[in-house]
Design a protein around this motif. Structure first.
Motif, PDB file in Angstrom:
ATOM      1  N   UNK A 162       1.065  -1.305   0.129  1.00  0.00           N
ATOM      2  CA  UNK A 162      -0.204   0.066  -0.149  1.00  0.00           C
ATOM      3  C   UNK A 162       1.023   1.100   0.242  1.00  0.00           C
ATOM      4  N   UNK A 163       1.887   1.625   0.785  1.00  0.00           N
ATOM      5  CA  UNK A 163       2.399   2.283   1.081  1.00  0.00           C
ATOM      6  C   UNK A 163       3.408   2.772  -0.438  1.00  0.00           C
ATOM      7  N   UNK A 164       3.922   1.170  -1.365  1.00  0.00           N
ATOM      8  CA  UNK A 164       4.699   1.762  -2.414  1.00  0.00           C
ATOM      9  C   UNK A 164       3.405   2.538  -3.584  1.00  0.00           C
ATOM     10  N   UNK A 165       2.953   1.599  -3.193  1.00  0.00           N
ATOM     11  CA  UNK A 165       1.361   2.112  -4.243  1.00  0.00           C
ATOM     12  C   UNK A 165       1.031   3.743  -4.815  1.00  0.00           C
ATOM     13  N   UNK A 166       0.466   4.359  -2.818  1.00  0.00           N
ATOM     14  CA  UNK A 166       0.422   5.644  -3.003  1.00  0.00           C
ATOM     15  C   UNK A 166       1.758   6.613  -3.063  1.00  0.00           C
ATOM     16  N   UNK A 167       2.364   6.172  -2.927  1.00  0.00           N
ATOM     17  CA  UNK A 167       4.472   6.555  -3.207  1.00  0.00           C
ATOM     18  C   UNK A 167       3.726   7.218  -4.784  1.00  0.00           C
ATOM     19  N   UNK A 168       3.958   6.047  -5.600  1.00  0.00           N
ATOM     20  CA  UNK A 168       4.103   5.476  -6.845  1.00  0.00           C
ATOM     21  C   UNK A 168       2.524   6.779  -7.044  1.00  0.00           C
ATOM     22  N   UNK A 169       1.169   6.164  -6.749  1.00  0.00           N
ATOM     23  CA  UNK A 169      -0.018   7.768  -7.141  1.00  0.00           C
ATOM     24  C   UNK A 169       0.624   8.550  -7.264  1.00  0.00           C
ATOM     25  N   UNK A 170       1.237   9.280  -6.449  1.00  0.00           N
ATOM     26  CA  UNK A 170       1.264  10.524  -5.878  1.00  0.00           C
ATOM     27  C   UNK A 170       2.877  10.930  -6.734  1.00  0.00           C
ATOM     28  N   UNK A 171       3.547  10.410  -7.700  1.00  0.00           N
ATOM     29  CA  UNK A 171       4.294  11.233  -8.195  1.00  0.00           C
ATOM     30  C   UNK A 171       4.023  10.830  -9.717  1.00  0.00           C
ATOM     31  N   UNK A 172       3.670   9.935  -9.907  1.00  0.00           N
ATOM     32  CA  UNK A 172       2.891  10.057 -11.344  1.00  0.00           C
ATOM     33  C   UNK A 172       1.758  10.729 -11.599  1.00  0.00           C
ATOM     34  N   UNK A 173       1.102  11.070 -10.952  1.00  0.00           N
ATOM     35  CA  UNK A 173      -0.292  11.940 -11.644  1.00  0.00           C
ATOM     36  C   UNK A 173       0.010  13.337 -10.484  1.00  0.00           C
ATOM     37  N   UNK A 174       0.825  13.319  -9.454  1.00  0.00           N
ATOM     38  CA  UNK A 174       0.788  14.637  -9.598  1.00  0.00           C
ATOM     39  C   UNK A 174       2.464  15.147  -8.688  1.00  0.00           C
ATOM     40  N   UNK A 175       3.186  14.479  -9.557  1.00  0.00           N
ATOM     41  CA  UNK A 175       4.748  15.005  -8.854  1.00  0.00           C
ATOM     42  C   UNK A 175       4.337  15.070  -8.289  1.00  0.00           C
ATOM     43  N   UNK A 176       4.507  14.589  -6.988  1.00  0.00           N
ATOM     44  CA  UNK A 176       4.869  15.232  -5.346  1.00  0.00           C
ATOM     45  C   UNK A 176       5.284  14.131  -4.594  1.00  0.00           C
ATOM     46  N   UNK A 177       5.621  14.377  -3.135  1.00  0.00           N
ATOM     47  CA  UNK A 177       5.700  13.473  -2.468  1.00  0.00           C
ATOM     48  C   UNK A 177       4.158  13.797  -1.215  1.00  0.00           C
TER      49      UNK A 177
END
Length: 215
Positions: A162-177
């Motif tokens: 869950x943590x990894x997917x959450x980070x990847x989601x924010x990075x991919x779609x919003x370019x942020x942490x």
């Protein structure tokens, strides 16, 4: 009426706090309803939208899912398989539908859980953004209890995925942490506060925000 976004890692207590706040304010708590609405707007199955929100983070997982769906690109000889979360619709369509719906929700009072709502509504007047955190060992215990898992190893796998997917989601779609505290009005640690106390703090922030808006 205030719009509140709340997010937190698995086991942090963010959904529980969000529901308490929504009940106290007598507004809607919005979670999986977003998936259903985005899927409807894009004429897709909910599972296809969910795949965007929980992208695989390891190469072998991406390849395995792409092979399972049978998607490929290339010349048929040296084609490269795409991860399923990039198919069958592109990122721009997803973000457009997601952002449009969340902005519509913001026109009325509600509590929105996750889905990048804090980034989509970052400039929304009156919006309050909450991040909920908790120590890993506490999250581990909560996940074991709520998901009825047999041991800590199973809980650890769920948390890490869950943590990894959450980070990847924010990075991919919003370019942020998503962990950057600058995105939020409040960062609440439920390792030191009960869910009820955390909800009270959020409600006080709402009252302060509304009082400030009058002046």
């Amino acid at each position: 009426m205030a719009v509140i976004t709340i997010r937190g890692k698995l086991g942090s207590g963010a959904p529980e706090i969000g529901k308490l706040v929504a009940n106290s304010l007598q507004v809607d708590y919005i979670d999986r309803e977003i998936i259903a609405e985005v899927a409807a707007r894009l004429n897709l199955q909910e599972q296809e939208v969910l795949a965007k929100e929980m992208p695989p983070t390891r190469l072998h997982e991406r390849i395995a899912e792409a092979l399972a769906r049978g998607y490929a690109i290339g010349d048929g000889i040296q084609g490269a398989y795409l991860p399923v979360w990039q198919i069958p619709f592109d990122d721009s369509r997803y973000v457009e539908a997601l952002s449009s719906f969340i902005r519509e929700l913001a026109r009325t009072g509600c509590v929105i859980y996750g889905r990048g709502s804090q980034f989509i509504l970052k400039n929304e007047p009156g919006a309050i953004h909450i991040s909920v955190v908790a120590p890993y060992y506490i999250r581990l215990r909560r996940v074991m209890d709520t998901m009825h898992l047999p041991n800590e190893e199973c809980a650890r796998k769920e948390i890490n995925r869950s943590d990894s997917s959450g980070r990847e989601f924010a990075r991919r779609f919003f370019g942020t942490d998503p962990e950057d505290p600058e995105h939020y009005h409040l960062v609440i640690n439920t390792g030191r506060l009960s869910y009820e106390s955390a909800a009270s703090i959020v409600l006080e922030a709402v009252r302060q925000q509304e009082a400030w808006a009058i002046y």
